[in-house]
Design an enzyme around this catalytic site. Structure first.
Site, PDB file in Angstrom:
ATOM      1  N   ASP A 537       0.845  -1.195   0.000  1.00  0.00           N
ATOM      2  CA  ASP A 537       0.000   0.000   0.000  1.00  0.00           C
ATOM      3  C   ASP A 537       0.878   1.241   0.000  1.00  0.00           C
ATOM      4  OD1 ASP A 537       0.570   0.748   2.873  1.00  0.00           O
ATOM      5  OD2 ASP A 537      -0.348  -1.219   3.195  1.00  0.00           O
ATOM      6  N   GLU A 617      22.397 -22.673 -18.098  1.00  0.00           N
ATOM      7  CA  GLU A 617      21.491 -21.765 -17.376  1.00  0.00           C
ATOM      8  C   GLU A 617      22.268 -20.588 -16.791  1.00  0.00           C
ATOM      9  OE1 GLU A 617      17.979 -24.772 -15.755  1.00  0.00           O
ATOM     10  OE2 GLU A 617      19.884 -24.677 -14.680  1.00  0.00           O
TER      11      GLU A 617
END
Ligand code: DGJ
Length: 730
Positions: A537, A617
């Site tokens: 928020d 990777e």
């Protein structure tokens, strides 16, 4: 100055580049709301208010025999309970008689340059030399008592934000009880609006939903003591045909991290009233004589240019006037967090193996998550015992951090300061520090209880422990977690009549501890977290420039979560990590490339055991980090565009960052479905310069071509494929 007072008409008009907002003191001293919408000249618009007897609508004492004058029918700035207005209201107080009644009338006003300040609460701010920000304060007084209500308005001309807060002052000589003090009310002379809100759950926060207003009351709230995963304190009211690019829409964002409510009532006359503020079911505040109560701030923005513009206004406002962190304008460290790599099962050796690989691959920071303190090998114990478990680590924290620093990495650490485990030394010493109702067994959640942050002694203990750990090693980042909703709200230090204040005092306590922490360590990078995005928020953004967006790290579900988050919150506040596959939350397998593109939508990092990756990777990760480092400025500070909605388009999700100077842009696209005999997808750029020439994949196009004609990208090669498409001005 963007605030205009017209003495003759008794109007107050707030002007920004996006909107005009107007209120007027009427003949009865009632503060009417007359306008909020596209920029207009500031003429007194009260003439459009329809005044007539609507039946069963009360007439206040000073309008006896004037049946057409009723507060039940008038648009008002701050409607209260008990004066003949039967719609939802923003304020309810109980005086000495025990009755709930109030009738606020205009008293006074002040206008000044700069932005008002709210003691102990997050609020937008303006630099001293910024002449484009101003404040209006309007004082209202109860007709029948010395109860004053000050309405505060902050006007940000440039970004279009208008903030509101309310300060209640008691001069009645007696205590009054405040049952409801909401922060903002807007009355609309129409009800043909739609409400967008962002609902969700743990691991699926901020899901977009849009619905037309209905007669009666509709709304959202959190009674959980936090803003919550389930609802977010941000709401949009939009016109029916408003899209991303055109049309009127109003945003309301509450700067508060506790329980909240946002509701709309469409009444008998088809007007709509919107209200937002602290959730009232868990709230009752005794205001002693001479005391004041301050409601948290709401940031309202209106634009007639669609929802992308609304988001840009919020992003710019929050970047410039809300986020204070030393880090806000700096490149955020690309970090690796050990949570999904090890959970509670780690020691220094394992952590150093991850750190070594992180340094090799070009990451900036290693974050040690839950499990390093007290007795904490599962989530059943240890919270509150913020002492390093050297036995588990196999060394001191300083030794670990020094080694990590020596590899060229910064170090960050996890805390959950608001919590306590019953199986902890702290609980054994201070059982009264946890929220528990005398004579009742508390409700547990994740086997933990909540510390009573309304208590000073609790806050002091937590601060002392935080500082002790911080001072023991070179810690440059804290992930501040909070892993349950609050129940059994009872503080042993407050009398029965004041228990309704505890949750709000808890939030103020949280803000105080974080404020002290940041004052002591101004360069600390604080990341908010509450089981992922359970406390995402605008209140938290005042302290933490980034917030862990969700515990769900699956790239596909994340696109929906991050899409919803993007409507209000700047993308640099959205913390996002690449994790392992099959994904730990939903088992889905997505390409590493796609996981990285998704995480680059926000503040980028990794959360997997990179020491176990294959060489191939690792090479890919190295390239991903190079890409992020090359374009971080665009991702953190560029204008963000939603190019498709994951709630409508089932085949792909696309978004774009465009540099504010229009010099370059990046579109990211993730395929969420594949089809046989499909046709290649076309995406249209936004935010480019029409007449400029841009290079895309070695070919040149005008901005106009790329924005109107778009660009046809290749076909997805298998499930969940993804692309990044760069347009560079030549
Ligand atoms: C919830 C957080 O969202 C996770 O990232 C992790 O930090 C765990 N808590 C640790 O308990």
């Amino acid at each position: 100055m963007a605030v205009y007072y017209c003495k003759e008409k008794q109007t107050f008009t707030l002007q920004t580049k996006k909107s005009t907002y107007q209120m007027k003191v009427d003949d009865h001293g009632v503060l009417l709301h007359t306008y909020f919408g596209s920029v207009m000249d500031g003429s007194d618009l009260s003439y459009v208010i329809a005044k007539r007897d609507r039946g069963f609508s009360g007439n206040p004492a000073d309008s006896i025999y004037q049946r057409e004058y009723s507060l039940d029918c008038l648009p008002q700035e701050y409607p209260v309970f008990g004066n003949g207005d039967f719609r939802i209201d923003g304020f309810c107080m109980q005086g000495e008689s025990g009755a709930c009644s109030c009738d606020l009338r205009y008293r006074d006003y002040t206008i000044y340059e700069g932005k008002y300040h709210l003691e102990g609460l997050p609020a937008l701010f303006a630099d001293k030399e910024d002449k484009t920000v101003s404040t209006l304060e309007v004082v209202l007084k109860d007709q029948f008592s010395e109860l004053y209500v000050r309405l505060l308005y902050g006007v940000f001309e440039e970004t279009g934000a208008i903030t509101r807060s309310v300060i209640v002052e008691n001069h009645t000589g007696k205590p009054v009880q405040l049952h409801r003090v909401l922060s903002a009310c807007v009355d609309f002379d129409r009800s043909d609006l739609e409400m967008i809100h962002f609902y969700g759950k743990h691991t699926l926060e901020r899901q977009f939903e849009c619905q037309p207003l209905m007669h009666g009351i509709s709304g959202i709230r959190s009674t959980r003591g936090t803003s919550s995963h389930q609802h977010n304190p941000f709401v949009i009211l939009k016109e029916k045909h408003t899209t991303e690019d055109v049309g009127g829409c109003y945003g309301f964002s509450l700067l508060y991290s506790g329980g909240f409510e946002a509701k709309v009532e469409v009444d008998q006359s088809d007007t709509a009233r919107f209200l937002m503020g602290i959730e009232e079911e868990n709230f009752c505040y005794t205001l002693e004589d001479k005391e004041t109560f301050t409601a948290p701030e709401v940031c309202m923005i209106y634009t007639d240019k669609g929802m992308t513009d609304l988001s840009h206004c919020y992003h710019d406002t929050y970047m410039k006037h809300l986020i204070r962190s030393w880090w806000k304008d700096k490149k955020r460290p690309v970090l690796v967090n050990n949570w999904e790599a090890t959970y509670f099962d780690f020691n220094a050796e394992k952590l150093l193996a991850i750190a070594k690989e992180a340094a090799n691959l070009g990451l900036d920071m290693m974050v040690l998550d839950d499990g390093w303190f007290g007795k904490r090998d599962s989530d059943n114990s240890g919270l509150g015992d913020w002492f390093v478990n050297e036995e588990k680590l196999g060394c001191s924290l300083k030794e670990l951090v020094d080694k990590i620093n020596a590899m060229g990495l910064k170090f960050g650490i996890w805390f959950e300061p608001e919590m306590i485990s019953e199986d902890s030394d702290l609980y054994r010493r201070h059982p009264e520090w946890a929220f528990k109702i005398p004579g009742r067994e508390p409700v547990r959640s994740r086997n933990q209880l909540v510390l009573d942050f309304s208590r000073k002694d609790v806050r002091e203990y937590v601060e002392e422990r935080l500082y002790a750990i911080m001072d023991s090693a070179n810690i440059e980042y804290i992930k501040w977690d909070m892993n349950r909703s609050i129940n059994d709200v009872y503080s042993a230090l407050l009398p029965p009549s004041r228990q309704g204040e505890v949750l709000h005092r808890y939030v103020l306590g949280l803000y105080e501890v974080t404020e002290h922490l940041l004052q002591r360590y101004p360069k600390l990078l604080l990341e908010g977290c509450s089981g992922g995005g359970g406390r995402f928020d605008a209140g938290m953004l005042y302290y933490a420039p980034q917030i862990w967006c969700s515990d769900n790290t699956d790239a596909i579900e994340r696109t929906r979560i991050q899409y919803g988050t993007s409507f209000c919150y700047p993308m640099s506040s959205v913390s996002a990590h690449v994790s392992v596959c099959p994904n730990h939350q939903n088992g889905r397998v997505t390409p590493l490339k796609t996981r990285a593109i998704c995480a680059m939508q926000g503040t980028f990092g990794y959360e997997l055991d990179i020491s176990k990756m294959t060489d191939e990777e690792k090479d890919e990760v190295r390239r991903q980090i190079q890409t992020y480092n090359e374009h971080y400025a665009l991702f953190q500070f560029g204008d963000y565009y939603r190019l498709s909605s994951p709630f409508e388009n089932q085949d792909y999700v696309a978004w774009e960052y465009a540099a504010k100077d229009k010099s370059y842009a990046v579109i990211s696209i993730i395929f969420t479905d594949v089809h046989a005999n499909a046709y290649p997808t076309r995406v249209r750029f936004k935010g480019l310069c029409e007449s400029a020439v841009y290079e895309v994949r070695g070919e040149q196009y005008t901005g106009s071509a790329l924005m109107h004609g778009g660009y046809r990208i290749g076909m997805p090669e298998g499930n969940y494929d993804s692309f990044m498409l760069y347009a560079k001005r030549v």
